[in-house]
Write a protein that holds these residues in place. Structure first.
Motif, PDB file in Angstrom:
ATOM      1  N   ARG A  72       0.163   5.647  65.968  1.00 16.68           N
ATOM      2  CA  ARG A  72       1.461   6.198  65.553  1.00 16.68           C
ATOM      3  C   ARG A  72       2.151   6.762  66.785  1.00 16.68           C
ATOM      4  O   ARG A  72       1.489   7.210  67.726  1.00 16.68           O
ATOM      5  CB  ARG A  72       1.289   7.303  64.513  1.00 16.68           C
ATOM      6  N   THR A 123      11.043  -4.207  62.985  1.00 15.44           N
ATOM      7  CA  THR A 123       9.670  -4.688  63.204  1.00 15.44           C
ATOM      8  C   THR A 123       9.633  -5.503  64.491  1.00 15.44           C
ATOM      9  O   THR A 123      10.448  -6.409  64.685  1.00 15.44           O
ATOM     10  CB  THR A 123       9.198  -5.553  62.024  1.00 15.44           C
ATOM     11  N   TYR A 132      -0.633  -7.703  67.070  1.00  9.02           N
ATOM     12  CA  TYR A 132      -0.181  -6.380  66.653  1.00  9.02           C
ATOM     13  C   TYR A 132       1.332  -6.372  66.477  1.00  9.02           C
ATOM     14  O   TYR A 132       2.067  -7.016  67.239  1.00  9.02           O
ATOM     15  CB  TYR A 132      -0.575  -5.329  67.699  1.00  9.02           C
ATOM     16  N   PHE A 180       0.367  -1.852  63.659  1.00  9.90           N
ATOM     17  CA  PHE A 180      -0.577  -2.432  62.708  1.00  9.90           C
ATOM     18  C   PHE A 180      -1.189  -3.699  63.301  1.00  9.90           C
ATOM     19  O   PHE A 180      -0.536  -4.422  64.065  1.00  9.90           O
ATOM     20  CB  PHE A 180       0.117  -2.773  61.388  1.00  9.90           C
ATOM     21  N   ASP A 181      -2.446  -3.976  62.914  1.00  9.69           N
ATOM     22  CA  ASP A 181      -3.078  -5.220  63.347  1.00  9.69           C
ATOM     23  C   ASP A 181      -2.877  -6.308  62.290  1.00  9.69           C
ATOM     24  O   ASP A 181      -2.132  -6.120  61.321  1.00  9.69           O
ATOM     25  CB  ASP A 181      -4.552  -5.002  63.663  1.00  9.69           C
ATOM     26  N   ASN A 217      -3.218  -5.490  58.665  1.00  6.97           N
ATOM     27  CA  ASN A 217      -2.317  -4.423  58.215  1.00  6.97           C
ATOM     28  C   ASN A 217      -2.955  -3.042  58.313  1.00  6.97           C
ATOM     29  O   ASN A 217      -2.566  -2.113  57.606  1.00  6.97           O
ATOM     30  CB  ASN A 217      -1.831  -4.677  56.781  1.00  6.97           C
ATOM     31  N   ALA A 218      -3.934  -2.912  59.189  1.00  5.04           N
ATOM     32  CA  ALA A 218      -4.555  -1.613  59.431  1.00  5.04           C
ATOM     33  C   ALA A 218      -3.773  -0.896  60.524  1.00  5.04           C
ATOM     34  O   ALA A 218      -3.482  -1.477  61.576  1.00  5.04           O
ATOM     35  CB  ALA A 218      -6.009  -1.785  59.855  1.00  5.04           C
ATOM     36  N   GLN A 219      -3.449   0.366  60.261  1.00 10.55           N
ATOM     37  CA  GLN A 219      -2.694   1.148  61.249  1.00 10.55           C
ATOM     38  C   GLN A 219      -3.628   1.552  62.391  1.00 10.55           C
ATOM     39  O   GLN A 219      -4.673   2.156  62.183  1.00 10.55           O
ATOM     40  CB  GLN A 219      -2.090   2.394  60.607  1.00 10.55           C
ATOM     41  N   SER A 278       4.855   3.051  63.937  1.00 12.95           N
ATOM     42  CA  SER A 278       3.452   2.759  63.655  1.00 12.95           C
ATOM     43  C   SER A 278       3.114   1.370  64.165  1.00 12.95           C
ATOM     44  O   SER A 278       3.964   0.474  64.191  1.00 12.95           O
ATOM     45  CB  SER A 278       3.168   2.825  62.140  1.00 12.95           C
TER      46      SER A 278
END
Length: 798
Positions: free
Chosen positions: A204, A238, A225, A195-196, A199-201, A193
């Motif tokens: 995917r 990560t 990101y 995320f910005d 923390n918005a996805q 995934s």
């Protein structure tokens, strides 16, 4: 007035476009110049990839002209090097090629320990180019000791690769994902995934078995990101994605159907000023073939697309390079055109069952591809000794254009489906730029320093006798041909000869009808081969199935009649000892201490300095500041820290004469030395021996001298210990049983290096009947017009 200004603007714009057009034509010319010299590729088809000691590696080679897409007829000499698991050269072999093909075999020496090895095939012509076109084939050898079991690699390498190479702020992009382990093999993840900062996805993705995936997203201005990847072992990684560029052009390619594809250029508002009124060009190219396609953004537009017919593409690989108005490459994408490449289908059938053999037929099913030159390996259906990752397709169509490691490249050309075509496109998208560097292309074409080898030059020397201008040297060849050779300063040359191992040349000196027996030494001048591979790779660690037997013993698989008799080894050893014992120049008290120079020593230590260096001495073979000596040899033990001059110097004797300077040893070939002694204690030398003593005795006769029991004392016979490999007829090893698990796993049934189909596309051959109910045929081939075939067929024997 406004009309006048408009005319000026139109004139300037048209003039800029004309200049840009000229510039892009120059780019194309540079490209065509760079590929003017033809490029060749070599594929090595081995009968399997896992061998037992005392077996033979049976092989067939194919040499391919990539520009003409036909066999490379100019190549007549192919060099194959055997390298160990560390990539170190172990031995070299030379094969004679004709019309784009060569064949032969390599004995799996009992000296080779169990492990992984590499066969590197190359030609002298390949050395003209910066890009390495050699072919690497990995094999496994099983000796008495078991293979070292690979451990799982937990380290991960995670890369995010924008399509075309550019990630632009505010511009829709396709991002490729590549996840590999520490050995470079792909890793499938459970989920990934993106995320910005909030923390918005935003995306995917998943990866294939080769660790490849992709996703679409638009990187927003000022945003960062991160990607989170979950692995099957529970590990979570990560990774921070690279920052997008503020200005630039994103480049994308998408296949519409079998006949069409679409190319797209997108940019952002910040770049719009640059793109307006600018002409871009797309160069579709491969191996000296190129199409130039103009592209331009519509006025005040951030997007341009163009649907193209696949007729503009070359067959197979295509490199799509995007150039800006200055003729600078700004993006690149590789795509593959499957059209008309894989129509050659074939079937294998049993024609007859005889007492000890089976008659097999191979039939080509494509009417346009009927006459082929094939190589066929026949193995038991349950074999685990054939783990070939390359095919003739992947070697000629894929490998020459990719700069990175490809996991299992032949996968993309077996049983081709839409899914596999998409997987290959994903592989190419995540490869980035091709292996050809545009900086090299702009610098100019490669120089033709190396020619096609047409045989090997033999440099000869006459030893121990004076030769007058009236003397002539007559050489007789194995085929009963004879010719006179010119002699200059006791030297002569036999150019472009194809000596095979074991061949004999006969020499006679002639003067006024008087015949004399010369003493001849020969040095073969071959293309220089690397001592170490640039790249090696470990096997992918795959969990063993529960029923896998780790304790399979190989020692009893092949009959003892198929191995070397111990008495033969003893005789060879005794013959070697007599050389030192018969040398009257070596004092008796030294004869038991001397080391005989064998062929293995010559191969592993080509120069005398290599031998001395291997025994712990510091050796330097070049002039250094403040010294007039060309060769410096000192013991490595430092007696004083004030100066290197305090390092002890060995006492070196050459044929019982002590050397005051070591310059006589400068690049002295080991094959000129008969025996040597290196004693670091310096016994018998007193104070002068603090640096040890080295004694060297040169050959009284060159290696290769043999009398062969001839009563003719006017003929010198030279036998080639090295040279081209003789082409042997295949034989099936003598196995102790055809019904054991060992034979089913590792045995060899048959090998056909040259199976020529007739005008109806049919060829037949016989194989030994080993009573296997299931037999597999591994087939590779190339026709005179360049059509390629790669197939694996299974046959049930009833």
């Amino acid at each position: 007035m406004h009309r006048f200004l408009l005319l000026i603007v139109l004139f300037v714009s048209s003039n800029v476009v004309a200049q840009n057009d000229v510039g892009h034509k120059l780019v194309k010319d540079k490209f065509l110049d760079y590929f003017e010299l033809p490029r060749e590729s070599v594929f090595l088809h081995t009968n399997k990839t896992m061998y037992i000691v005392n077996e033979e590696v049976w092989l067939k080679g194919y040499v391919y002209n990539r520009h003409l897409q036909k066999p490379f007829h100019q190549t007549t000499t192919v060099h194959v090097g055997l390298f160990n698991a560390k990539g170190e050269n172990f031995k070299n072999y030379h094969f004679k090629a004709k019309d784009g093909y060569f064949k032969g075999n390599i004995v799996v020496d009992s000296m080779l320990v169990s492990g992984e090895y590499y066969l590197r095939s190359s030609t002298n012509w390949m050395k003209n180019f910066k890009e390495d076109d050699s072919h690497i084939q990995k094999i496994t050898i099983l000796n008495e000791k078991p293979l070292k079991k690979e451990s799982a690699v937990r380290d991960y390498d995670i890369q995010f690769l924008p399509e075309g190479g550019n990630l632009i702020e505010g511009t829709p992009s396709t991002m490729g994902v590549k996840v590999t382990d520490g050995n470079g093999y792909g890793v499938r993840i459970i989920e990934g995934s993106v995320f910005d900062d909030d923390n918005a996805q935003v995306a995917r993705f998943y990866t294939s078995i080769f660790g490849l995936g992709k996703f679409n997203f638009i990187p927003k201005v000022g945003k960062n990101y991160i990607a989170k990847l979950e692995f099957s072992d529970g590990n979570v990684q990560t990774v921070t994605l690279q920052k997008p560029m503020k200005k630039g052009v994103a480049f994308g390619v998408k296949h519409i159907d079998d006949d069409r594809f679409i190319i797209t250029l997108t940019t952002n508002e910040t770049t719009k000023e640059i793109t307006d009124n600018q002409q871009f060009y797309l160069l579709v190219h491969k191996d000296g073939h190129a199409n130039r396609i103009p592209l331009a953004f519509p006025k005040n537009s951030l997007f341009v697309s163009k649907v193209l017919n696949k007729e503009v593409l070359n067959k197979g690989m295509n490199l799509l390079t995007l150039f800006n108005s200055d003729g600078k490459p700004i993006a690149e994408r590789l795509i593959f055109n499957y059209a008309d490449l894989f129509d050659a289908k074939l079937e294998v059938s049993k024609l007859a069952l005889e007492t000890d053999s089976l008659k097999i037929q191979v039939k080509l099913l494509d009417a346009d591809v009927v006459q082929q030159n094939l190589s066929v390996s026949v193995l038991p259906g349950n074999t685990i000794s054939h783990n070939q990752k390359n095919s003739i397709y992947s070697t000629f169509y894929l490998k020459p254009y990719i700069k990175g490691f490809i996991e299992n490249p032949k996968y993309y050309f077996e049983d081709i489906t839409t899914k596999k075509q998409n997987e290959l496109d994903l592989l190419l998208m995540t490869q980035g730029w091709s292996r050809y560097d545009w900086n090299d292309i702009f610098r100019g074409p490669p120089n033709q320093f190396y020619e096609f080898e047409n045989g090997i030059d033999l440099e000869g020397t006459l030893y121990g006798q004076e030769v007058s201008s009236n003397d002539k040297l007559l050489v007789s060849y194995p085929d009963n041909r004879s010719r006179y050779l010119d002699i200059l300063d006791n030297k002569f040359l036999i150019p472009k000869y194809f000596p095979e191992k074991g061949d004999m040349l006969e020499f006679t000196l002639i003067n006024n009808k008087t015949l004399r027996k010369p003493t001849v030494g020969i040095n073969m001048v071959t293309a220089e081969l690397p001592e170490k591979l640039n790249q090696i790779w470990n096997e992918k660690v795959i969990p063993k199935p529960e029923d896998f037997n780790e304790n399979i013993k190989m020692s009893g698989l092949i009959s003892a009649d198929n191995t070397i008799n111990l008495n033969e080894v003893t005789v060879v050893e005794e013959r070697m000892k007599t050389t030192v014992e018969n040398n009257v120049f070596i004092p008796k008290y030294l004869k038991g201490k001397m080391t005989e120079v064998t062929e293995d020593i010559e191969v592993n230590f080509p120069l005398v300095s290599d031998i001395i260096r291997s025994r712990g001495y510091y050796v330097r073979e070049e002039l250094s500041f403040g010294s007039t000596d060309r060769v410096i040899i000192r013991i490595r033990t430092v007696q004083s820290f004030e100066s290197k001059r305090a390092m002890p110097v060995p006492a070196i004797y050459l044929n019982n004469v002590r050397l005051n300077t070591f310059d006589l040893l400068y690049r002295m070939p080991t094959n000129e030395v008969e025996s040597f002694l290196i004693d670091k204690t310096g016994a018998g030398e007193g104070v002068r021996g603090s640096g040890g003593v080295i004694r060297i005795y040169t050959r009284r006769l060159p290696r290769g001298y043999t009398d062969q029991g001839s009563s003719d004392n006017t003929i010198f016979k030279y036998e080639f210990k090295e040279g081209f490999e003789k082409v042997k007829k295949f034989y099936t090893p003598k196995y102790t049983s055809y019904f054991s698990n060992e034979f089913e796993n590792f045995g060899t049934i048959h090998w056909v290096p040259e199976l020529i189909t007739n005008e109806n596309g049919i060829a037949t051959f016989k194989i030994l009947n080993t009573f296997q109910s299931n037999v597999t045929f591994f087939i590779e081939g190339m026709g005179a017009k360049g059509q390629l075939i790669s197939a694996e067929r299974n046959l049930i024997i009833e």
